[in-house]
Write an enzyme that holds these catalytic residues in place. Structure first.
Site, PDB file in Angstrom:
ATOM      1  N   LYS A  23      49.155  40.598  37.791  1.00 33.71           N
ATOM      2  CA  LYS A  23      50.162  40.297  38.825  1.00 33.71           C
ATOM      3  C   LYS A  23      51.493  39.920  38.174  1.00 33.71           C
ATOM      4  O   LYS A  23      52.551  40.381  38.602  1.00 33.71           O
ATOM      5  CB  LYS A  23      49.654  39.177  39.745  1.00 33.71           C
ATOM      6  CG  LYS A  23      48.501  39.630  40.632  1.00 33.71           C
ATOM      7  CD  LYS A  23      47.892  38.521  41.479  1.00 33.71           C
ATOM      8  CE  LYS A  23      46.706  39.083  42.274  1.00 33.71           C
ATOM      9  NZ  LYS A  23      46.073  38.101  43.160  1.00 33.71           N
ATOM     10  N   GLN A  67      44.842  31.781  43.567  1.00 30.29           N
ATOM     11  CA  GLN A  67      43.855  32.787  43.182  1.00 30.29           C
ATOM     12  C   GLN A  67      42.440  32.291  43.498  1.00 30.29           C
ATOM     13  O   GLN A  67      42.079  31.174  43.155  1.00 30.29           O
ATOM     14  CB  GLN A  67      43.993  33.120  41.682  1.00 30.29           C
ATOM     15  CG  GLN A  67      43.153  34.294  41.197  1.00 30.29           C
ATOM     16  CD  GLN A  67      43.619  35.647  41.718  1.00 30.29           C
ATOM     17  OE1 GLN A  67      44.763  35.813  42.149  1.00 30.29           O
ATOM     18  NE2 GLN A  67      42.747  36.630  41.686  1.00 30.29           N
ATOM     19  N   ASP A 124      49.495  36.200  50.529  1.00 30.94           N
ATOM     20  CA  ASP A 124      48.132  36.754  50.550  1.00 30.94           C
ATOM     21  C   ASP A 124      47.686  37.070  51.984  1.00 30.94           C
ATOM     22  O   ASP A 124      46.678  37.746  52.185  1.00 30.94           O
ATOM     23  CB  ASP A 124      47.137  35.738  49.970  1.00 30.94           C
ATOM     24  CG  ASP A 124      46.783  36.014  48.518  1.00 30.94           C
ATOM     25  OD1 ASP A 124      46.878  37.185  48.092  1.00 30.94           O
ATOM     26  OD2 ASP A 124      46.402  35.060  47.819  1.00 30.94           O
TER      27      ASP A 124
HETATM   28  N1  L34 Z   1      44.138  34.553  46.422  1.00 31.84           N
HETATM   29  N2  L34 Z   1      42.499  35.723  45.305  1.00 31.84           N
HETATM   30  C1  L34 Z   1      43.644  35.731  46.004  1.00 31.84           C
HETATM   31  N3  L34 Z   1      44.320  36.860  46.311  1.00 31.84           N
HETATM   32  C2  L34 Z   1      43.842  38.057  45.905  1.00 31.84           C
HETATM   33  O1  L34 Z   1      44.470  39.187  46.258  1.00 31.84           O
HETATM   34  C3  L34 Z   1      42.663  38.101  45.146  1.00 31.84           C
HETATM   35  N4  L34 Z   1      42.147  39.277  44.638  1.00 31.84           N
HETATM   36  C4  L34 Z   1      40.703  39.445  44.590  1.00 31.84           C
HETATM   37  C5  L34 Z   1      40.114  38.209  43.888  1.00 31.84           C
HETATM   38  N5  L34 Z   1      40.775  36.962  44.255  1.00 31.84           N
HETATM   39  C6  L34 Z   1      41.978  36.908  44.879  1.00 31.84           C
HETATM   40  C7  L34 Z   1      42.708  39.944  43.604  1.00 31.84           C
HETATM   41  O2  L34 Z   1      43.829  39.703  43.192  1.00 31.84           O
HETATM   42  C8  L34 Z   1      40.569  40.709  43.749  1.00 31.84           C
HETATM   43  N6  L34 Z   1      41.859  40.880  43.116  1.00 31.84           N
HETATM   44  C9  L34 Z   1      42.138  41.846  42.121  1.00 31.84           C
HETATM   45  C10 L34 Z   1      43.409  41.967  41.557  1.00 31.84           C
HETATM   46  C11 L34 Z   1      43.665  42.899  40.562  1.00 31.84           C
HETATM   47  C12 L34 Z   1      42.682  43.734  40.127  1.00 31.84           C
HETATM   48  C13 L34 Z   1      41.415  43.625  40.675  1.00 31.84           C
HETATM   49  C14 L34 Z   1      41.151  42.685  41.659  1.00 31.84           C
HETATM   50  C15 L34 Z   1      42.981  44.699  39.026  1.00 31.84           C
HETATM   51  O3  L34 Z   1      43.990  44.596  38.367  1.00 31.84           O
HETATM   52  N7  L34 Z   1      42.088  45.673  38.777  1.00 31.84           N
HETATM   53  C16 L34 Z   1      42.244  46.654  37.718  1.00 31.84           C
HETATM   54  C17 L34 Z   1      41.337  46.359  36.527  1.00 31.84           C
HETATM   55  C18 L34 Z   1      41.483  44.983  36.008  1.00 31.84           C
HETATM   56  C19 L34 Z   1      40.502  44.641  34.895  1.00 31.84           C
HETATM   57  O4  L34 Z   1      40.684  45.173  33.775  1.00 31.84           O
HETATM   58  O5  L34 Z   1      39.567  43.863  35.139  1.00 31.84           O
HETATM   59  C20 L34 Z   1      41.820  47.999  38.308  1.00 31.84           C
HETATM   60  O6  L34 Z   1      42.269  49.033  37.797  1.00 31.84           O
HETATM   61  O7  L34 Z   1      41.004  48.006  39.232  1.00 31.84           O
END
Ligand code: L34
Length: 293
Positions: free
Chosen positions: A52, A96, A119
């Protein structure tokens, strides 16, 4: 079968946001400012928050991460939220999730000023979403809607099955896709741990949204030919083929299901990057005071 490329779509949207932020700076001294509150050392949460921060930097949004140890008390965290609520320099605030067990997520979320709740988790904003009033849409469902839209996927009259009923994904996406709108106008069925015949119901879906949190649960036999499959799951499973010692998988068995689906999102590079971009869009809306003024 077409891969829905979340990474590429997220990059396109980031370019658009960067232009808007730049335009804003003609009339405002500072870019939008997002604060992320991160409690504890959960490695996945750390990665997501880092992603983020990186995304904010790419588009000209100022971001700060307020880090607290696992041992912070609920009262202290409520005070942190209150402090950020009252800081006029800050446009958007996220805490988060998940939080440590001794802290009530419900209480913390209710403390967030709805105007800064980028959010979209505050009950007021959830209510506004359900009533189709202007609000911050929760990031993951918002990201899914944008993928559907940018890939010109038809939704009207389609049967949509959502696996999972969480407050942050399953429940809101089911509401959003049943709205009288595009994307929307679907006939939505929500399945969960008490559902009977889940496999058969999943197989009836034109659009299958999987957010149940079980690694590689959805197999080829649960998917209708040419269905649109959106995989919200993200799990780290041990692997001896990677340097990190793990690899990422979704709630869908990709290799198998991708042969049958019409469209499918990969993990990583599907819904995850879109979740982040949605947060950026909400932060821009907060800075512009588009929803609360
Ligand atoms: N308050 N908590 C709050 N807001 C959110 O919107 C979230 N979420 C979920 C978990 N808790 C939260 C996220 O930010 C899930 N989530 C989230 C954010 C980013 C990614 C996955 C889940 C992400 O960047 N995914 C990458 C891979 C990351 C890695 O290497 O682990 C992708 O390509 O899917």
């Amino acid at each position: 079968m077409k891969i829905i490329d979340g990474k590429e779509t997220a990059q396109q949207i980031k370019n658009e946001i960067a232009d808007e932020v730049a335009a804003m700076l003609n009339s405002r001294e500072q870019g939008p400012h997002l604060v992320a509150v991160l409690v504890g050392e959960d490695p996945a949460s750390q990665t997501y928050v880092r992603n983020k921060e990186k995304a904010c930097a790419q588009v000209g949004i100022i971001s700060s991460v307020y880090k607290y140890p696992e041992s912070i008390s609920e009262k202290e965290l409520l005070e942190v939220v209150d402090f950020i609520n009252n800081d006029d320099e800050i446009d958007g605030l996220i805490v988060q999730l998940p939080l440590p067990k001794h802290i009530s997520e419900k209480k913390i979320i209710e403390k967030i000023n709805p105007a800064k709740d980028v959010d979209g988790f505050h009950p007021l904003n959830v209510g506004r979403m359900a009533l189709n009033l202007p609000t911050y849409l929760p990031a993951t469902p918002y990201g899914i809607l944008q993928l559907i839209e940018r890939y010109n996927i038809e939704t009207e009259g389609k049967s949509c099955v959502v696996l999972g009923r969480s407050h942050i994904v399953g429940s809101p996406i089911s509401i959003l896709l049943s709205r009288k709108a595009y994307p929307g106008n679907c006939t939505v069925t929500v399945c969960h741990s008490r559902t009977k015949n889940l496999k058969q119901i999943a197989k009836s879906a034109d659009i299958l949204i999987v957010a149940m949190g079980q690694p590689q649960f959805v197999t080829e036999d649960m998917v209708k030919k040419d269905a649109v499959v959106i995989d919200v799951g993200i799990h780290r499973v041990p692997s001896d083929k990677t340097k990190s010692g793990f690899r990422l998988v979704g709630d869908v068995l990709f290799d198998e299901v991708s042969k049958k689906a019409g469209y499918i999102t990969p993990v990583p590079g599907g819904v995850g990057p879109m979740t982040i971009v949605s947060l950026l869009m909400n932060t821009l809306k907060a800075a512009k005071k588009e929803i609360y003024f």
